[in-house]
Design a protein around this motif. Structure first.
Motif, PDB file in Angstrom:
ATOM      1  N   GLY A 116       0.794  -1.208   0.000  1.00  0.00           N
ATOM      2  CA  GLY A 116       0.000   0.000   0.000  1.00  0.00           C
ATOM      3  C   GLY A 116       0.830   1.262   0.000  1.00  0.00           C
ATOM      4  N   ILE A 117       0.115   2.370   0.161  1.00  0.00           N
ATOM      5  CA  ILE A 117       0.736   3.682   0.237  1.00  0.00           C
ATOM      6  C   ILE A 117       0.129   4.418   1.425  1.00  0.00           C
ATOM      7  CG2 ILE A 117       1.019   5.913  -0.908  1.00  0.00           C
ATOM      8  CD1 ILE A 117       0.884   4.431  -3.576  1.00  0.00           C
ATOM      9  N   ALA A 118       0.977   5.011   2.231  1.00  0.00           N
ATOM     10  CA  ALA A 118       0.534   5.828   3.359  1.00  0.00           C
ATOM     11  C   ALA A 118       1.098   7.230   3.167  1.00  0.00           C
ATOM     12  CB  ALA A 118       1.012   5.241   4.678  1.00  0.00           C
ATOM     13  N   ARG A 119       0.302   8.216   3.467  1.00  0.00           N
ATOM     14  CA  ARG A 119       0.735   9.609   3.348  1.00  0.00           C
ATOM     15  C   ARG A 119       1.151  10.127   4.724  1.00  0.00           C
ATOM     16  NH1 ARG A 119       0.973  13.156  -0.201  1.00  0.00           N
ATOM     17  NH2 ARG A 119       0.596  15.364   0.018  1.00  0.00           N
ATOM     18  N   LEU A 120       2.345  10.706   4.795  1.00  0.00           N
ATOM     19  CA  LEU A 120       2.850  11.282   6.041  1.00  0.00           C
ATOM     20  C   LEU A 120       2.192  12.631   6.291  1.00  0.00           C
ATOM     21  CD1 LEU A 120       6.635  10.631   5.621  1.00  0.00           C
ATOM     22  CD2 LEU A 120       5.287   9.879   7.560  1.00  0.00           C
ATOM     23  N   ARG A 121       1.755  12.846   7.514  1.00  0.00           N
ATOM     24  CA  ARG A 121       1.278  14.170   7.931  1.00  0.00           C
ATOM     25  C   ARG A 121       2.353  14.757   8.837  1.00  0.00           C
ATOM     26  NH1 ARG A 121      -3.068  13.935  11.210  1.00  0.00           N
ATOM     27  NH2 ARG A 121      -3.221  11.687  11.211  1.00  0.00           N
ATOM     28  N   LEU A 122       2.929  15.867   8.392  1.00  0.00           N
ATOM     29  CA  LEU A 122       4.003  16.511   9.142  1.00  0.00           C
ATOM     30  C   LEU A 122       3.605  17.934   9.499  1.00  0.00           C
ATOM     31  CD1 LEU A 122       7.060  15.389   6.973  1.00  0.00           C
ATOM     32  CD2 LEU A 122       6.248  14.360   9.103  1.00  0.00           C
ATOM     33  N   ALA A 123       4.142  18.404  10.601  1.00  0.00           N
ATOM     34  CA  ALA A 123       3.931  19.796  11.002  1.00  0.00           C
ATOM     35  C   ALA A 123       4.656  20.716  10.022  1.00  0.00           C
ATOM     36  CB  ALA A 123       4.451  20.009  12.418  1.00  0.00           C
ATOM     37  N   GLU A 124       4.265  21.968  10.023  1.00  0.00           N
ATOM     38  CA  GLU A 124       4.883  22.946   9.137  1.00  0.00           C
ATOM     39  C   GLU A 124       6.380  23.028   9.403  1.00  0.00           C
ATOM     40  OE1 GLU A 124       4.376  27.674   8.182  1.00  0.00           O
ATOM     41  OE2 GLU A 124       2.673  26.591   9.028  1.00  0.00           O
ATOM     42  N   ASN A 125       7.148  23.185   8.348  1.00  0.00           N
ATOM     43  CA  ASN A 125       8.615  23.302   8.384  1.00  0.00           C
ATOM     44  C   ASN A 125       9.328  21.997   8.730  1.00  0.00           C
ATOM     45  OD1 ASN A 125       8.530  26.066   7.722  1.00  0.00           O
ATOM     46  ND2 ASN A 125       8.168  26.577   9.878  1.00  0.00           N
ATOM     47  N   PHE A 126       8.651  20.864   8.606  1.00  0.00           N
ATOM     48  CA  PHE A 126       9.300  19.571   8.803  1.00  0.00           C
ATOM     49  C   PHE A 126       9.316  18.826   7.479  1.00  0.00           C
ATOM     50  CE2 PHE A 126       8.513  20.553  13.171  1.00  0.00           C
ATOM     51  CZ  PHE A 126       9.538  19.922  13.856  1.00  0.00           C
ATOM     52  N   ALA A 127      10.324  18.000   7.287  1.00  0.00           N
ATOM     53  CA  ALA A 127      10.453  17.207   6.064  1.00  0.00           C
ATOM     54  C   ALA A 127      10.800  15.777   6.446  1.00  0.00           C
ATOM     55  CB  ALA A 127      11.541  17.793   5.166  1.00  0.00           C
ATOM     56  N   ALA A 128      10.513  14.851   5.540  1.00  0.00           N
ATOM     57  CA  ALA A 128      10.805  13.433   5.775  1.00  0.00           C
ATOM     58  C   ALA A 128      11.585  12.871   4.602  1.00  0.00           C
ATOM     59  CB  ALA A 128       9.506  12.657   5.966  1.00  0.00           C
ATOM     60  N   SER A 129      12.427  11.908   4.890  1.00  0.00           N
ATOM     61  CA  SER A 129      13.157  11.190   3.844  1.00  0.00           C
ATOM     62  C   SER A 129      13.281   9.739   4.260  1.00  0.00           C
ATOM     63  CB  SER A 129      14.541  11.804   3.606  1.00  0.00           C
ATOM     64  OG  SER A 129      15.311  11.745   4.793  1.00  0.00           O
ATOM     65  N   LEU A 130      13.316   8.859   3.273  1.00  0.00           N
ATOM     66  CA  LEU A 130      13.540   7.441   3.556  1.00  0.00           C
ATOM     67  C   LEU A 130      14.979   7.260   3.990  1.00  0.00           C
ATOM     68  CD1 LEU A 130      11.718   5.557   0.664  1.00  0.00           C
ATOM     69  CD2 LEU A 130      11.046   5.713   3.065  1.00  0.00           C
ATOM     70  N   THR A 131      15.200   6.295   4.842  1.00  0.00           N
ATOM     71  CA  THR A 131      16.548   5.938   5.246  1.00  0.00           C
ATOM     72  C   THR A 131      16.560   4.426   5.451  1.00  0.00           C
ATOM     73  OG1 THR A 131      18.343   6.434   6.791  1.00  0.00           O
ATOM     74  CG2 THR A 131      16.142   6.352   7.723  1.00  0.00           C
ATOM     75  N   ASN A 132      17.712   3.885   5.742  1.00  0.00           N
ATOM     76  CA  ASN A 132      17.782   2.446   6.011  1.00  0.00           C
ATOM     77  C   ASN A 132      18.140   2.239   7.480  1.00  0.00           C
ATOM     78  OD1 ASN A 132      20.557   2.903   6.209  1.00  0.00           O
ATOM     79  ND2 ASN A 132      20.990   2.107   4.175  1.00  0.00           N
TER      80      ASN A 132
END
Length: 158
Positions: A116-132
């Motif tokens: 599936g696909i899940a959408r991240l909800r982040l607060a303003e001025n935050f970013a996400a990236s995949l990592t291992n």
């Protein structure tokens, strides 16, 4: 069986751990009194449905029931993670500060054998990236595409 649930607690004062010695082809007793003493066994029973919302699924409830709380006495901080939309089988399982001090790592585990696909909800001025698991830099994301039983690591930074 037939509407009856049985729970058995077996005790064995002799052997609970053994190893095979390949050269001699024998089993050696390693811990003769391994389970003697005080034990604490916790069990919870409940209904399970794969269609329940994420927070009511067995994996989430088990985390809530069996994971001790971490006492935090510092000032309030904004972590940036507000939740997930979609992908109800993708469960947040733990979080930790990033090893390099840049943000924090959120680990998610797919628990029902789904894609599936899940959408991240982040607060303003935050970013996400995949990592291992080694926290290597990865691509920036707003959605997480996942496969059955996958462990997903996401770095969240301000």
């Amino acid at each position: 069986r037939s509407g009856t649930l049985d729970l058995s607690l077996l005790r064995s004062p002799e052997v609970s751990c053994a190893r095979e010695d390949a050269a001699l082809r024998r089993v050696e007793k390693l811990e003769p009194f391994a389970d003697i003493g005080r034990h604490c066994i916790r069990i919870a029973l409940g209904w399970h449905s794969a269609e329940l919302p994420r927070e009511e699924q067995a994996a989430a409830l088990a985390e809530t029931l069996f994971t001790p709380l971490v006492d935090y006495r510092g000032k309030a901080i904004q972590a940036g993670f507000l939740g997930l939309d979609g992908g109800e089988s993708l469960q947040p399982c733990w979080a930790k500060p990033a090893l390099d001090g840049n943000g924090w790592i959120l680990r998610l585990h797919e628990t029902l054998g789904r894609r599936g696909i899940a959408r991240l909800r982040l607060a303003e001025n935050f970013a996400a990236s995949l990592t291992n698991l080694l926290e290597a830099p990865g691509e920036a994301i707003t959605e997480i595409s996942f496969t059955p039983y996958q462990l997903v690591s996401v770095r969240i930074t301000r």
